[in-house]
Scaffold this motif. Structure first.
Motif, PDB file in Angstrom:
ATOM      1  N   LEU A 138       0.524  -1.121   0.283  1.00 59.87           N
ATOM      2  CA  LEU A 138      -0.037  -0.677  -0.029  1.00 59.87           C
ATOM      3  C   LEU A 138       1.068   1.213   0.407  1.00 59.87           C
ATOM      4  CD1 LEU A 138      -2.889   0.919  -0.288  1.00 59.87           C
ATOM      5  CD2 LEU A 138      -2.812   0.931   2.715  1.00 59.87           C
ATOM      6  N   ALA A 139       1.848   0.854   0.585  1.00 60.42           N
ATOM      7  CA  ALA A 139       2.692   2.524   1.017  1.00 60.42           C
ATOM      8  C   ALA A 139       3.193   2.186  -0.086  1.00 60.42           C
ATOM      9  CB  ALA A 139       3.595   2.415   1.779  1.00 60.42           C
ATOM     10  N   SER A 140       3.970   1.752  -1.173  1.00 62.72           N
ATOM     11  CA  SER A 140       4.901   1.628  -2.567  1.00 62.72           C
ATOM     12  C   SER A 140       3.587   2.389  -3.484  1.00 62.72           C
ATOM     13  CB  SER A 140       5.119   0.502  -3.011  1.00 62.72           C
ATOM     14  OG  SER A 140       5.752   0.345  -4.152  1.00 62.72           O
ATOM     15  N   PHE A 141       2.177   1.643  -2.732  1.00 64.48           N
ATOM     16  CA  PHE A 141       1.610   2.666  -5.023  1.00 64.48           C
ATOM     17  C   PHE A 141       0.440   3.230  -4.412  1.00 64.48           C
ATOM     18  CE2 PHE A 141      -3.105   3.524  -5.697  1.00 64.48           C
ATOM     19  CZ  PHE A 141      -3.085   3.056  -6.835  1.00 64.48           C
ATOM     20  N   LEU A 142       1.097   4.030  -2.804  1.00 64.87           N
ATOM     21  CA  LEU A 142       0.796   5.402  -2.738  1.00 64.87           C
ATOM     22  C   LEU A 142       2.019   6.434  -3.026  1.00 64.87           C
ATOM     23  CD1 LEU A 142      -1.152   5.367   0.763  1.00 64.87           C
ATOM     24  CD2 LEU A 142      -2.141   6.295  -1.990  1.00 64.87           C
ATOM     25  N   LEU A 143       3.374   6.003  -2.953  1.00 71.36           N
ATOM     26  CA  LEU A 143       4.706   6.926  -3.335  1.00 71.36           C
ATOM     27  C   LEU A 143       4.492   6.976  -4.469  1.00 71.36           C
ATOM     28  CD1 LEU A 143       6.740   6.311  -0.232  1.00 71.36           C
ATOM     29  CD2 LEU A 143       5.009   8.358  -0.525  1.00 71.36           C
ATOM     30  N   GLN A 144       4.084   5.670  -5.228  1.00 73.60           N
ATOM     31  CA  GLN A 144       4.641   6.280  -6.621  1.00 73.60           C
ATOM     32  C   GLN A 144       3.389   6.624  -7.898  1.00 73.60           C
ATOM     33  OE1 GLN A 144       6.121   1.924  -7.924  1.00 73.60           O
ATOM     34  NE2 GLN A 144       5.397   1.355  -6.933  1.00 73.60           N
ATOM     35  N   TRP A 145       1.942   6.675  -6.723  1.00 70.43           N
ATOM     36  CA  TRP A 145       0.905   7.713  -7.421  1.00 70.43           C
ATOM     37  C   TRP A 145       1.273   8.903  -6.894  1.00 70.43           C
ATOM     38  CZ3 TRP A 145      -3.105  10.319  -4.478  1.00 70.43           C
ATOM     39  CH2 TRP A 145      -4.047  11.079  -5.361  1.00 70.43           C
ATOM     40  N   LEU A 146       2.548   9.387  -5.995  1.00 69.19           N
ATOM     41  CA  LEU A 146       2.460  10.610  -5.774  1.00 69.19           C
ATOM     42  C   LEU A 146       4.145  11.391  -6.739  1.00 69.19           C
ATOM     43  CD1 LEU A 146       1.638  10.521  -2.292  1.00 69.19           C
ATOM     44  CD2 LEU A 146       0.506  11.979  -3.564  1.00 69.19           C
ATOM     45  N   GLN A 147       3.860  10.115  -7.568  1.00 66.33           N
ATOM     46  CA  GLN A 147       5.317  10.446  -8.217  1.00 66.33           C
ATOM     47  C   GLN A 147       6.431  10.605  -7.424  1.00 66.33           C
ATOM     48  OE1 GLN A 147       4.130  13.182 -10.931  1.00 66.33           O
ATOM     49  NE2 GLN A 147       3.110  11.904 -12.220  1.00 66.33           N
ATOM     50  N   MET A 148       7.043  10.045  -6.279  1.00 68.00           N
ATOM     51  CA  MET A 148       7.802  10.476  -5.343  1.00 68.00           C
ATOM     52  C   MET A 148       9.140   9.038  -5.826  1.00 68.00           C
ATOM     53  SD  MET A 148       9.388  10.976  -2.683  1.00 68.00           S
ATOM     54  CE  MET A 148       8.584  11.864  -1.172  1.00 68.00           C
ATOM     55  N   PRO A 149      10.017   9.724  -6.201  1.00 72.00           N
ATOM     56  CA  PRO A 149      10.929   8.929  -6.550  1.00 72.00           C
ATOM     57  C   PRO A 149      11.728   7.625  -5.703  1.00 72.00           C
ATOM     58  CG  PRO A 149      11.677  11.241  -6.773  1.00 72.00           C
ATOM     59  CD  PRO A 149      10.649  11.085  -5.917  1.00 72.00           C
ATOM     60  N   ALA A 150      11.699   6.456  -6.306  1.00 75.35           N
ATOM     61  CA  ALA A 150      12.415   5.287  -5.432  1.00 75.35           C
ATOM     62  C   ALA A 150      11.135   4.797  -4.329  1.00 75.35           C
ATOM     63  CB  ALA A 150      13.198   5.778  -4.503  1.00 75.35           C
TER      64      ALA A 150
END
Length: 377
Positions: free
Chosen positions: A41-53
């Motif tokens: 879930l955390a990985s999906f949210l950060l990638q959705w927010l376009q956070m690098p890595a």
């Protein structure tokens, strides 16, 4: 020394931690399901927010919280090494004859960058001994920038406290990853401007390439893991570079495999933090954090100095000189489309240099710095 129970957590957080640890089912399977679900879930949210890595940072952050508040889990080391092997092969994809010739031409500046970083880490180590209340050899290995796992193993052989060294190394890794992600977010190239594809060709040629890629990872880890520092990363990188430059076969690394590798590295680092570890280092934690931030700031200044010398952009040189791990810095470089080859080359050069002179650095810091004074409570 400040006790963990009273210094680290207020009463409400302490009660919540005990409640979570005591009330959750003790089955490892249930806790793994809970952890992996939260990481996904955390990985999906950060990638959705376009956070690098984001696929690395999300699982790492969740695992830190899980390890401190709940605990009881450790990721098998073979999965961590496998994740590093995938990243090593990913680095090899960026290596071409043109890139390698550019690196060869820039070796004087790269050596200068390596020396500057090691000098800065020595200065920070001396300050940490004098004002942080840590023994000289322990502070030396804790502030030495290189592969964290390699530094911990070497520190144990040098009679330093491996728990404190591990905590210092991974605190700095987390700080570097967070800072690198933030800097990259503002300076990196957006996905719309430049996209790297990790699509899989589901045909005979694609499956053969994937099979060879997985074989290179397994072979590189088995050969180099005990021969080189961070051998699980460097082995597949070296073998993959030979294959890539020769043009014998295309390296295939589908996106799900990459995200699984990112998650393995993030979870392994995060679960290194548990209540026992925090309790043992809490008296010097603020000094560890301050030392990490100082070293990151100093390395950013050195990157700025190297921009005109290496004719590269600041983001690439910032990631290349950052005192983090080769694997994590490469992941951020790939996500932000920095020059992966320069980042990998500088980080690898520093790693080998540290392995060669690390014991001498530790002895110098221990001898030069005064006897540590008690840490103020």
């Amino acid at each position: 020394m400040i006790s963990y129970d009273h210094a680290f957590q207020p009463a409400c957080c302490r009660s919540l931690t005990n409640l979570l640890a005591d009330r959750l089912p003790t089955s490892p399977l249930f806790r793994w399901i809970l952890l992996l679900g939260a990481c996904a879930l955390a990985s999906f949210l950060l990638q959705w927010l376009q956070m690098p890595a984001g696929a690395l940072i999300g699982p790492m952050a969740v695992s830190v919280v899980f390890g401190v508040m709940i605990g009881g889990l450790k990721l098998p080391r073979i999965l961590f090494k496998s994740g590093q092997g995938v990243i090593g092969l990913l680095i090899a994809q960026a290596m071409t004859l043109t890139v390698l010739s550019t690196i060869a031409e820039s070796w004087p500046a790269m050596m200068l960058a390596t020396v500057v970083t090691l000098v800065l880490s020595t200065v920070v180590g001396i300050l940490l001994v004098r004002y942080g209340g840590l023994p000289g050899t322990t502070a030396a290995w804790g502030t030495t920038p290189g592969a964290a796992a390699a530094m911990v193993a070497m520190s144990e052989q040098a009679n330093a406290d491996p728990r404190i060294v591990a905590t210092m190394q991974y605190v700095r890794v987390i700080c570097v990853i967070m800072a690198g992600a933030l800097v990259s977010h503002f300076l990196g190239v957006s996905e719309s401007d430049h996209t790297t594809s990790h699509g899989m060709e589901w045909n005979v040629h694609g499956l053969l390439s994937l099979g060879v890629s997985l074989a290179l990872i397994a072979l590189g880890i088995s050969i180099c893991d005990r021969l080189l520092p961070a051998g699980a990363l460097l082995g597949p990188m070296l073998l993959g570079t030979v294959v890539q430059v020769s043009g014998l076969i295309d390296i295939q690394l589908p996106l799900p495999l990459l995200e699984a590798a990112y998650a393995c590295i993030g979870i392994y680092v995060g679960l290194r933090f548990d209540r026992q570890t925090v309790r043992s280092v809490m008296h010097a934690f603020k000094w560890m954090l301050l030392a990490s931030l100082m070293l990151i700031g100093f390395c950013a200044l050195s990157a700025l100095m190297l921009v005109p010398m290496m004719h590269s952009d600041f983001l690439t040189l910032y990631l290349a000189t950052s005192p983090g791990g080769l694997d994590s810095m490469t992941i951020i470089a790939l996500d932000t489309h920095a020059d992966v080859a320069i980042v990998a080359a500088l980080q690898a050069l520093r790693l080998f240099t540290v392995v060669l002179i690390g014991p001498s650095m530790a002895r110098f810091i221990a001898r030069f710095a005064r006897e540590p004074s008690p840490c103020p409570h």
